[in-house]
Design a protein around this motif. Structure first.
Motif, PDB file in Angstrom:
ATOM      1  N   ILE A  26      42.991  10.707  -8.369  1.00  0.00           N
ATOM      2  CA  ILE A  26      42.427  11.466  -7.258  1.00  0.00           C
ATOM      3  C   ILE A  26      41.319  10.691  -6.555  1.00  0.00           C
ATOM      4  O   ILE A  26      41.243  10.661  -5.317  1.00  0.00           O
ATOM      5  N   GLU A  27      40.452  10.048  -7.338  1.00  0.00           N
ATOM      6  CA  GLU A  27      39.209   9.505  -6.805  1.00  0.00           C
ATOM      7  C   GLU A  27      39.191   8.001  -6.577  1.00  0.00           C
ATOM      8  O   GLU A  27      38.268   7.493  -5.942  1.00  0.00           O
ATOM      9  N   LEU A  28      40.177   7.280  -7.085  1.00  0.00           N
ATOM     10  CA  LEU A  28      40.104   5.817  -7.019  1.00  0.00           C
ATOM     11  C   LEU A  28      40.007   5.297  -5.587  1.00  0.00           C
ATOM     12  O   LEU A  28      39.228   4.374  -5.310  1.00  0.00           O
ATOM     13  N   LYS A  29      40.749   5.879  -4.680  1.00  0.00           N
ATOM     14  CA  LYS A  29      40.717   5.418  -3.296  1.00  0.00           C
ATOM     15  C   LYS A  29      39.302   5.509  -2.726  1.00  0.00           C
ATOM     16  O   LYS A  29      38.820   4.562  -2.083  1.00  0.00           O
ATOM     17  N   GLU A  30      38.642   6.632  -2.967  1.00  0.00           N
ATOM     18  CA  GLU A  30      37.282   6.793  -2.446  1.00  0.00           C
ATOM     19  C   GLU A  30      36.299   5.868  -3.163  1.00  0.00           C
ATOM     20  O   GLU A  30      35.359   5.354  -2.551  1.00  0.00           O
ATOM     21  N   LEU A  31      36.512   5.648  -4.452  1.00  0.00           N
ATOM     22  CA  LEU A  31      35.648   4.718  -5.178  1.00  0.00           C
ATOM     23  C   LEU A  31      35.767   3.314  -4.582  1.00  0.00           C
ATOM     24  O   LEU A  31      34.761   2.613  -4.404  1.00  0.00           O
ATOM     25  N   ILE A  32      36.980   2.925  -4.253  1.00  0.00           N
ATOM     26  CA  ILE A  32      37.196   1.617  -3.641  1.00  0.00           C
ATOM     27  C   ILE A  32      36.517   1.557  -2.279  1.00  0.00           C
ATOM     28  O   ILE A  32      35.853   0.572  -1.930  1.00  0.00           O
ATOM     29  N   GLU A  33      36.675   2.625  -1.480  1.00  0.00           N
ATOM     30  CA  GLU A  33      36.057   2.670  -0.154  1.00  0.00           C
ATOM     31  C   GLU A  33      34.535   2.573  -0.227  1.00  0.00           C
ATOM     32  O   GLU A  33      33.895   2.054   0.692  1.00  0.00           O
ATOM     33  N   ASN A  34      33.966   3.062  -1.332  1.00  0.00           N
ATOM     34  CA  ASN A  34      32.512   3.017  -1.505  1.00  0.00           C
ATOM     35  C   ASN A  34      32.056   1.794  -2.298  1.00  0.00           C
ATOM     36  O   ASN A  34      30.899   1.732  -2.722  1.00  0.00           O
ATOM     37  N   ASN A  35      32.964   0.830  -2.475  1.00  0.00           N
ATOM     38  CA  ASN A  35      32.619  -0.447  -3.104  1.00  0.00           C
ATOM     39  C   ASN A  35      32.178  -0.285  -4.559  1.00  0.00           C
ATOM     40  O   ASN A  35      31.398  -1.086  -5.082  1.00  0.00           O
ATOM     41  N   VAL A  36      32.673   0.759  -5.238  1.00  0.00           N
ATOM     42  CA  VAL A  36      32.338   1.004  -6.642  1.00  0.00           C
ATOM     43  C   VAL A  36      33.248   0.167  -7.536  1.00  0.00           C
ATOM     44  O   VAL A  36      34.459   0.083  -7.297  1.00  0.00           O
ATOM     45  N   GLN A  37      32.663  -0.423  -8.544  1.00  0.00           N
ATOM     46  CA  GLN A  37      33.434  -1.192  -9.516  1.00  0.00           C
ATOM     47  C   GLN A  37      33.557  -0.394 -10.808  1.00  0.00           C
ATOM     48  O   GLN A  37      32.558   0.030 -11.375  1.00  0.00           O
ATOM     49  N   VAL A  38      34.773  -0.166 -11.266  1.00  0.00           N
ATOM     50  CA  VAL A  38      35.015   0.592 -12.499  1.00  0.00           C
ATOM     51  C   VAL A  38      35.069  -0.353 -13.691  1.00  0.00           C
ATOM     52  O   VAL A  38      35.714  -1.406 -13.624  1.00  0.00           O
ATOM     53  N   ARG A  39      34.393   0.014 -14.754  1.00  0.00           N
ATOM     54  CA  ARG A  39      34.463  -0.731 -16.007  1.00  0.00           C
ATOM     55  C   ARG A  39      34.635   0.254 -17.157  1.00  0.00           C
ATOM     56  O   ARG A  39      34.408   1.452 -17.010  1.00  0.00           O
TER      57      ARG A  39
ATOM     58  N   GLU B 192      44.166  15.612 -26.639  1.00  0.00           N
ATOM     59  CA  GLU B 192      45.234  15.210 -25.720  1.00  0.00           C
ATOM     60  C   GLU B 192      44.856  15.516 -24.278  1.00  0.00           C
ATOM     61  O   GLU B 192      45.153  14.726 -23.365  1.00  0.00           O
ATOM     62  N   PHE B 193      44.194  16.655 -24.065  1.00  0.00           N
ATOM     63  CA  PHE B 193      43.750  17.007 -22.716  1.00  0.00           C
ATOM     64  C   PHE B 193      42.707  16.006 -22.225  1.00  0.00           C
ATOM     65  O   PHE B 193      42.763  15.532 -21.077  1.00  0.00           O
ATOM     66  N   LEU B 194      41.750  15.675 -23.088  1.00  0.00           N
ATOM     67  CA  LEU B 194      40.702  14.732 -22.719  1.00  0.00           C
ATOM     68  C   LEU B 194      41.278  13.354 -22.396  1.00  0.00           C
ATOM     69  O   LEU B 194      40.773  12.654 -21.511  1.00  0.00           O
ATOM     70  N   MET B 195      42.316  12.974 -23.101  1.00  0.00           N
ATOM     71  CA  MET B 195      42.929  11.670 -22.867  1.00  0.00           C
ATOM     72  C   MET B 195      43.697  11.614 -21.539  1.00  0.00           C
ATOM     73  O   MET B 195      44.021  10.543 -21.036  1.00  0.00           O
ATOM     74  N   LYS B 196      44.006  12.779 -20.980  1.00  0.00           N
ATOM     75  CA  LYS B 196      44.691  12.827 -19.682  1.00  0.00           C
ATOM     76  C   LYS B 196      43.707  12.814 -18.519  1.00  0.00           C
ATOM     77  O   LYS B 196      44.082  12.507 -17.382  1.00  0.00           O
ATOM     78  N   LEU B 197      42.460  13.161 -18.778  1.00  0.00           N
ATOM     79  CA  LEU B 197      41.483  13.279 -17.694  1.00  0.00           C
ATOM     80  C   LEU B 197      41.208  11.961 -16.968  1.00  0.00           C
ATOM     81  O   LEU B 197      41.093  11.969 -15.731  1.00  0.00           O
ATOM     82  N   PRO B 198      41.076  10.818 -17.657  1.00  0.00           N
ATOM     83  CA  PRO B 198      40.851   9.575 -16.908  1.00  0.00           C
ATOM     84  C   PRO B 198      41.965   9.296 -15.905  1.00  0.00           C
ATOM     85  O   PRO B 198      41.703   8.881 -14.768  1.00  0.00           O
ATOM     86  N   GLN B 199      43.200   9.545 -16.319  1.00  0.00           N
ATOM     87  CA  GLN B 199      44.334   9.326 -15.429  1.00  0.00           C
ATOM     88  C   GLN B 199      44.263  10.259 -14.221  1.00  0.00           C
ATOM     89  O   GLN B 199      44.461   9.830 -13.080  1.00  0.00           O
TER      90      GLN B 199
END
Length: 255
Positions: free
Chosen positions: A104-117, A92-99
């Motif tokens: 926390i990090e999505l904004k910076e990933l977007i700023e760095n042009n990273v594509q999540v898959r 259950e803890f591991l399943m919460k980590l992606p969220q």
């Protein structure tokens, strides 16, 4: 035997140093088995969850390092189909980590042009986990920089069995001739379809096995193992793995 295997596949030194890397020979695709979170925590008298949380910070650190080097694809083994066997509280803890990570990090990933898959079997994932990942995928879909590919609820044997079933179904429906089945047919039905095979596999924590990870795709990948636990894995270790990769000759069965 252990020493021989480590010498064969590559072994990290105790004190890695910043290497001079050839920018023309950076691996296009690096895959990492992120191992040792629990043992890292145990050695410090901490609960296993603390290790997983610390490992999440390493994901950010190595993603940015890969992006700076010019790596095109980074696949991280985040949760295997076998990991459901772990204690319920840990799962259950591991399943919460992606969220948590993506919030926390999505904004910076977007700023760095990273594509999540995501590469994995979605059906068994909790709604909150899948929703967080799919939102990140949607928000980064138009980015054309580093592809950060999470292997989440992923198992290579299951992946290949499902691919064979799909191919068999196409044959039974007359859409495909058995004579036309080749490697490209198989690859088109894998969860990694559209992503090139890894050039380099890294595994942390001293284990020397693939653990049901990308068994088809790793056929000609260079492998590099280190005793360092994932929460301790730094940019310097990452660069050292790439430096070792650049020292090797890749002949794909030729001379």
């Amino acid at each position: 035997m252990l020493q021989r295997l480590k010498a064969l596949f590559g072994k990290a030194s105790a004190k890695p140093t910043s290497p001079a890397l050839d920018p023309e020979a950076i691996p296009k695709h690096i895959a990492i088995i992120m191992d040792g979170n629990g043992r890292w925590a145990k050695n410090r008298g901490l609960p296993r969850m603390a290790g997983h949380h610390s490992g999440m910070k390493t994901v950010k650190r190595i993603t940015m390092a890969a992006d700076r080097l010019g790596v095109k694809y980074l696949t991280l083994y985040a949760f295997s189909t076998e990991n459901w066997k772990r204690p319920k509280a840990e799962v259950e803890f591991l399943m919460k980590l992606p969220q948590e990570f993506l919030s926390i990090e999505l904004k910076e990933l977007i700023e760095n042009n990273v594509q999540v898959r995501m590469m994995g079997h979605k059906g068994d994932l909790p709604d909150h986990t899948l929703k967080a990942v799919e939102e990140a995928i949607a928000q980064t879909a138009n980015n054309d920089g580093l592809v950060l590919n999470f292997a989440l609820n992923y198992g290579s044997r299951k992946e290949m069995i499902e691919a064979v079933r799909d191919i068999g179904q196409a044959v039974s429906e007359g859409k495909l001739s058995p004579a036309d089945i080749d490697e490209s047919t198989m690859e088109a039905h894998l969860l990694s379809a559209g992503i090139p095979d890894p050039d380099l596999l890294i595994r942390t924590s001293g284990e020397l096995r693939l653990s049901n990870f990308m068994l088809w795709q790793l056929a000609y990948s260079e492998m590099w193992f280190t005793d360092v636990y994932w929460p301790e894995f730094t940019e310097e270790h990452f660069y050292e793995a790439v430096r070792e990769y650049q020292r090797r000759g890749r002949r794909y069965g030729g001379l």
